[in-house]
Every structure is written in C-alpha cells, then in structure tokens.
Design a protein around this motif. Structure first.
Motif, PDB file in Angstrom:
ATOM      1  N   ASP A 133     -25.989  18.027 -44.053  1.00  0.00           N
ATOM      2  CA  ASP A 133     -25.413  19.252 -44.610  1.00  0.00           C
ATOM      3  C   ASP A 133     -24.430  18.969 -45.743  1.00  0.00           C
ATOM      4  N   ASP A 134     -23.520  18.059 -45.509  1.00  0.00           N
ATOM      5  CA  ASP A 134     -22.495  17.733 -46.496  1.00  0.00           C
ATOM      6  C   ASP A 134     -22.208  16.232 -46.414  1.00  0.00           C
ATOM      7  N   GLN A 135     -22.536  15.523 -47.473  1.00  0.00           N
ATOM      8  CA  GLN A 135     -22.456  14.062 -47.444  1.00  0.00           C
ATOM      9  C   GLN A 135     -21.042  13.572 -47.144  1.00  0.00           C
ATOM     10  N   SER A 137     -18.451  15.058 -45.574  1.00  0.00           N
ATOM     11  CA  SER A 137     -18.001  15.294 -44.199  1.00  0.00           C
ATOM     12  C   SER A 137     -18.796  14.451 -43.208  1.00  0.00           C
TER      13      SER A 137
END
Length: 333
Positions: A133-135, A137
């Motif tokens: 989803d979000d590199q 995080s």
C-alpha cells in the motif's frame, strides 16, 4: 465435534516487557519445513484492514499484560490441537502505531510456549490490489518488527501475503530487495510468498537471489468447486510446488469446519472433502510445512475452533474432529 480443549489461564509471575524480553539463540541447524505444524490466528474481519489488524479474542484497548494472558490461553488451545506454529497478521497501523506495544504480548506468549511465529503483512481492505500500500510505512513496519525479533529464532517473517498485483519478475525483485535490506535476518527465517495469490512457488524457488529462504504456498478448495477427485487435487498441489517441497510451507489451506462434513469418509460429491484429503496427503507425502486457515477466526466457517470464555479466562472448542484428524495425519501425529 465440540470436544473441549482445556487451556491454561493462570497468569502468575511477572511478565517481561517487550523491551526486556530476552532474544533466543539461533539453532545450529534450522528446522525442516515439516516441523512447521500450525494454524492461522486471524482478525474476525479477515486480515485485510486499514486500521490495526486484531486477531480474534484480542483488543486494541488491552495492555501488554492482558494481551499476553489472553494469548497464553489461546496458544495453549492451539498446542492442544497438536500445533507448534502460529501465523499472525501485521500491517503498518498495527506495528507503527500504539497497538504494537500490546500486540507484542501475543508474539511473546507464543514464543514462550515454544511456538514458531510467522508474521505476515496484509494490505489494507480499502486497497486489496495485491500490492504494497505505502512503501515508506511498509519499510518502517518491517524495520520495527525485525529490530524487535531478528534475534529471536522462533520468529519468522513473511514480507507480503498474496502479492497478486505483481508479475513474477516484479515480485521476486521486491522480495530480493527485502532479503538484502534485512541482512540481520537469517534466510531460513524468511517466507517468500508464491506468485499471484501465493499459489505457485516455482518462480520464487528458481530465483537465485532468494536461495535459502522458505516458500509460502496457498491453495483452497473453492478454487475448483467441481473437483471431487483426491488424485486430481494432489496433482494440482504438486504442480504448484515442483521440486521445491523441501522449502515449501503451505501456510494457508482450509475448508468448511462448521457444516458437519466428515473428512475421514469418502469424498463422494464433495470437493471440500477431496481437497482436504489431498492437501493432508500431500503434506505428509512431501514433508511440507503446513499452517491451517484458520485455527481461530470468529465467524469463519473454516475456523477449526470456536473461542469460549471472557476476559483472560479463554478456551477453545473443536468445530470438526475429522478435520483435526486429517491435520494430525498430515503432521504424523
């Protein structure tokens, strides 16, 4: 069915805080995959969540001590099933946020019981595109997890559950980067999911950059609802594994456990009976690791057990004894 599993619920003595927990030494010889005999412990909503992912029976409002006590009882129930491994979900909200302090109680309770713990990343429910989803995080999450548990030989790391949004080359590139970026984690404690829905481990197995890692395979009976032949299912399993059995852990497989199916009887017209018999035959024959989906997930017809009790006074009841019998057969118990 309904056989009561006694669980130890006594909560005596002082508990080590997460920061004070002593790391375990790495064993001289890593265990073979056949030593992974486990169950998944899942969030009632499924493990796809944009908020903290919380296994059944736990709560984000619980302290570390309460989480540890609850987990001690539930892991004790899994042990009564014959399991020695539990697969737990993680996501950035769980790990990078305040829940991590208490959630570590579940991991620590399991390793204190001698369980191997597989920590696998699930993407958010509002994404579900088979991609990270979000590199940033995701990187922070794994840095925090490995900082806490890289030295604990009972803890294993699965960078992503079902990376179906990537091509085989894209996924192996991501996995290889994870391995190289976490050089403090022994390769035998890393599980790399197979291609697509972790359904084919051969492309991962063939990548020399991933040599020495374990492979995570998934397979479900609902993928072929018209297959009622045990041999057909066994051939399907083997086609997804190739010559990589010595590295493969089937860390998701499952079927209905609350509908009264007899998994010890003839398959007849039931694709689920044929599937479970083929899965457990293949695990036993090839010496695969195996982690049933799920050992506990409230409201899931596939759940092997049902959670009983309140507070920290928890126990498990078995939903289908014949299903458990088949697991024991696979585990040579």
């Amino acid at each position: 069915m309904g056989a009561l599993l006694a669980c130890v619920t006594a909560f005596g003595g002082a508990l080590a805080s997460p920061a004070a927990a002593s790391p375990a030494h790495r064993p001289a010889t890593p265990p073979p995959v056949s030593d992974f005999k486990g169950v998944n412990w899942a969030d009632p909503r499924d493990n796809y969540a944009h908020d903290a992912v919380v296994p059944s029976g736990l709560s984000t409002s619980d302290s570390y001590a309460t989480t540890y006590a609850k987990s001690k009882a539930i892991i004790g129930g899994f042990s009564k099933l014959g399991a020695n491994t539990v697969r737990l979900p993680v996501n950035p909200t769980s790990v990078n946020g305040p829940f991590w302090t208490s959630y570590r109680g579940a991991i620590d309770a399991a390793t204190a019981k001698g369980f191997k713990v597989i920590l696998g990343y699930w993407e958010a429910d509002n994404a579900k595109d088979g991609k990270i989803d979000d590199q940033a995080s995701w990187d922070r999450m794994w840095a925090r997890i490995t900082s806490a548990y890289a030295r604990n030989s009972k803890v294993y790391f699965e960078p992503m559950n079902e990376p179906f949004g990537y091509t085989a080359q894209e996924w192996t590139d991501i996995a290889a980067k994870w391995v190289s970026s976490h050089g403090n984690v022994p390769r035998d404690r890393i599980l790399i999911g197979g291609y697509k829905y972790s359904e084919d481990v051969k492309p991962v197995c063939a990548d020399p950059r991933l040599k020495g890692t374990r492979l995570a395979l998934h397979n479900y009976g609902f993928w072929h609802t018209d297959w009622t032949s045990v041999d057909q299912w066994k051939a399907d399993f083997k086609s997804r594994i190739g010559d990589c059995a010595s590295r493969t852990i089937l860390d998701e497989f499952g079927a209905s456990m609350t509908t009264g199916l007899d998994y010890n009887g003839p398959a007849g017209t039931s694709n689920e009976i044929a599937y479970i018999q083929a899965a457990t035959d293949t695990i036993r024959e090839l010496g695969l690791g195996s982690v049933y989906w799920p050992g506990l997930r409230n409201g899931d017809t596939y759940s092997l057990t049902t959670l009983q009790g309140t507070g920290t006074n928890l126990s498990l009841t078995v939903n289908n004894q014949s299903g458990l019998d088949r697991l024991h057969y696979a585990w040579k118990q």
